[in-house]
Design an enzyme around this catalytic site. Sequence first.
Site, PDB file in Angstrom:
ATOM      1  CG  ASP A  90      -0.240   0.146   2.548  1.00 41.65           C
ATOM      2  OD1 ASP A  90       0.811  -0.505   2.734  1.00 41.65           O
ATOM      3  OD2 ASP A  90      -0.712   0.901   3.421  1.00 41.65           O
ATOM      4  CD  GLU A 160       4.087   1.212   7.260  1.00 36.04           C
ATOM      5  OE1 GLU A 160       4.683   1.546   8.287  1.00 36.04           O
ATOM      6  OE2 GLU A 160       3.801   2.029   6.359  1.00 36.04           O
TER       7      GLU A 160
HETATM    8  N1  BES Z   1       8.593   3.281   5.475  1.00 33.40           N
HETATM    9  C1  BES Z   1       7.987   4.177   6.386  1.00 33.40           C
HETATM   10  C2  BES Z   1       8.742   4.321   7.679  1.00 33.40           C
HETATM   11  C3  BES Z   1      10.131   4.872   7.599  1.00 33.40           C
HETATM   12  C4  BES Z   1      10.513   5.764   6.600  1.00 33.40           C
HETATM   13  C5  BES Z   1      11.042   4.527   8.539  1.00 33.40           C
HETATM   14  C6  BES Z   1      11.800   6.259   6.548  1.00 33.40           C
HETATM   15  C7  BES Z   1      12.328   5.028   8.506  1.00 33.40           C
HETATM   16  C8  BES Z   1      12.706   5.898   7.495  1.00 33.40           C
HETATM   17  C9  BES Z   1       6.570   3.712   6.642  1.00 33.40           C
HETATM   18  O1  BES Z   1       5.894   3.360   5.474  1.00 33.40           O
HETATM   19  C10 BES Z   1       5.777   4.821   7.254  1.00 33.40           C
HETATM   20  O2  BES Z   1       5.605   5.825   6.620  1.00 33.40           O
HETATM   21  N2  BES Z   1       5.271   4.621   8.451  1.00 33.40           N
HETATM   22  C11 BES Z   1       4.367   5.529   9.052  1.00 33.40           C
HETATM   23  C12 BES Z   1       3.654   4.778  10.134  1.00 33.40           C
HETATM   24  C13 BES Z   1       2.235   5.069  10.311  1.00 33.40           C
HETATM   25  C14 BES Z   1       1.405   5.407   9.163  1.00 33.40           C
HETATM   26  C15 BES Z   1       1.560   4.177  11.301  1.00 33.40           C
HETATM   27  C16 BES Z   1       5.098   6.711   9.627  1.00 33.40           C
HETATM   28  O3  BES Z   1       6.270   6.610  10.022  1.00 33.40           O
HETATM   29  O4  BES Z   1       4.496   7.773   9.658  1.00 33.40           O
HETATM   30 MN    MN Z   2       7.013   2.158   4.293  1.00 30.20          MN
HETATM   31 MN    MN Z   3       5.230   5.291   4.536  1.00 34.89          MN
END
Ligand code: BES
Ligand code: MN
Ligand code: MN
Length: 464
Positions: A90, A160
């Site tokens: 997603d 996610e």
């Molecule tokens: N891939 C990211 C998280 C990420 C990005 C970690 C760059 C480290 C470096 C993930 O898809 C994401 O965006 N997670 C969300 C979590 C949420 C929607 C519960 C976030 O970090 O905002």
């Molecule tokens: Mn991600």
């Molecule tokens: Mn993300």
Amino acid sequence: MDRSQISTYLNNNKERFLNELLDLLRIPSVSADPKCKGDVNKTAEAVKQRLIEAGVDKVEISPTKGHPIVYGEKIIDPKKPTVIVYGHYDVQPPDPLNLWHSPPFEPVIKKTPLHPDGAIFARGACDDKGQMYMHIKAFELMMKTNTLPCNVKFMIEGEEEVGSQNLGPWIVEHKNRLKGDVILISDTSMIANNIPSIDVGLRGLTYMEVEVTGPNRDLHSGVYGGAVANPVNVLCKMIASCHDENNHITIPGFYEDVQELTKEERAELEKAPFSLEEYKKDLGILVEQGEKGYTTNERTGIRPTLDVNGIWGGYTGEGAKTVLPGKAFAKISMRLVPNQSSEKICELFQKYFESIAPKSVILKVSHHHGGEPVVVSQNSAAFKAASNALEETYGKKPIPTRGGGSIPIVALFKKELGLDSILMGFGLDTDALHSPNEHYGIFNYYKGIETIPLFYKNYTALYK
Ligand code: BES
Ligand code: MN
Ligand code: MN
């Protein structure tokens, strides 16, 4: 298996590997948008097909209350270790659309200063379709060259970006099937294309929404303004009170469980190369801002934060309307670090807002989603396997870093399955994740496909 075997197969299939990813990027799998439900399902179906073509057995689409999970496995020998690959198909909503230089779901390749070999511009290019798909292609490579050294299980989810709320219960329900030794994830960043790094931390998250109600309807701001509480004014004041002049968060108890790092640990993290000048230039800001007493990398890596993600109320259309709005809203999220608890922070936030809300308004606080912070051990066989794999393909030892983002399911992998995760990300922070013009370097894509098989090889050799 050696590197020349990997390079040969990769070189012979480069174009197809790229085109397959572009096809995947054309499907708008925006998990947050109900209108995209059909396309989210279509993406799950495409991922399933690609896993089957790559040689994965027992591939199935597991429905949930939300979007489906794609699961598949290849068991070559029960005595061999099992790597569980996690990723997500997603993507974030592409808005604001007018700021994209090309349509978000029509991938194009363009060169950038940081990606002189070209980068794929599309929503999800880096986060996480591009990074997830490297694992499917690396698996294909190992299958076709007869070099898969261990068992593999794929678990690719579609929620996610909206908090993984159905994956938690799913992993509990499928504990038996998810027996394995380590979780391997490419969904984080590295420092630069010539400075490999491995994330050894993820922040946790508490995502809240606040609704402030004043009068029972929108009012004429001249007739009533000054005599009746304006919910937007009140909400802004409450939000402003969340930080003091040093940018510390003022919510009582907020820092209670924060693990402070030792001087040595902080010095270790500060060794990572970083240019504040380039950082500011990239973002178009003159001065950075954050909690007093901490560096920029510490502010995003080892310190908790509070940010308004959206705020609305009153008149926001064309021109001007003199109105005293009846309601105001804000979405506010907090990034957490060890050993803060997402639930406890939710309660502290709620209590704080209740304590500061004036009697002139009615306050409603609700909770969206959350997740716990994670720190990855640098002493495990899996970490060494990843570190050595990156060193082989980049010619430099990767630097451990603490990324600022969150992947809420990672803490649950530990809690529910007892499994550690390896965060072997190949993106760059500047790849515009969640922003307009998200992109992923073609160099990074191929480098990932080249590095992943070496992780499997190293891990199987170290595993005893
Ligand atoms: N891939 C990211 C998280 C990420 C990005 C970690 C760059 C480290 C470096 C993930 O898809 C994401 O965006 N997670 C969300 C979590 C949420 C929607 C519960 C976030 O970090 O905002
Ligand atoms: Mn991600
Ligand atoms: Mn993300």
